[in-house]
Design a protein around this motif. Sequence first.
Motif: not given
Length: 295
Positions: A221, A224, A256, A258-259, A263, A292
């Motif tokens: 995170r 990002i 993408e 990384s996201r 998850q 988040e």
Amino acid sequence: MTSAMSDLTGWRERADAALARALPDPSLPPQRLSAAMRHAVLLGGKRMRPLLVYASGVALGANVESLDAPAVAVELIHAYSLVHDDLPAMDDDALRRGQPTVHVAFDEATAILAGDALQSLAFEVLADAPVSDAIRVSLLRTLAIASGVGGMCGGQALDLAATGNGTAISVADLERLHALKTGALIRAAVRMGALCGGASSTELDALDRYADALGLAFQVRDDILDIEGNSATLGKTAGKDVAQDKATFPALIGLEASRARLQELGAAMTAALAPFGARADALAALGRLAIERDR
């Protein structure tokens, strides 16, 4: 989950008060050094590591008073690492938590001494923890290992070696780097709280899996946010990873992917905490915050 968020708010206030008590009186000599230490610790921050101490300890039935010392100690180590990380010889940053970094607000020599003193103070505080001798030794050993060459300092050395050649490192090596630089102290925070609660080896293993996933998620995170965030929100300089050609997850696998990795790590945290049921609600909430967060 509202109750868990309320607990986190209360524990953060408790940690802030305990940190303020532990730091040296700025009116006594050496005033400049004491002021620099307080600047490094008390001007904000997420307090993720102290919150993890309280959350894991309370989940295992620890008395909250026994958790103050490890919560303070791990945050002092974290603060010292940031002071040194911001130095010109390391990451060379002028902004931390929305404020001038210690070497900018004071001077480079004072920043080095402040980091050194914060590290020493962490172990002084932990040595006085109101727990049994056996638990106290376990706490000291846990924090020492997480802070040294097999933990945070080793990870920082690997990070420095990769800077300027950020895409030459493999994803596996990058995960190992962050397991040391960021993850080791997060794992230590979770483990110290659990040790104060008399956790079994099975419980410690589950919490280690949670902490390993959390530590990596926190760093993914972070990578990002360095791309998508701004300095005002982050409280530190955005875009530095790309400018310095640092090894990051977006640089190696893209945003993408990384996201998606975030998850996956969130699911791993949920699975690790499942045996604890509602006792782990605060730990689960901290996992979500790591994934988040916007700063």
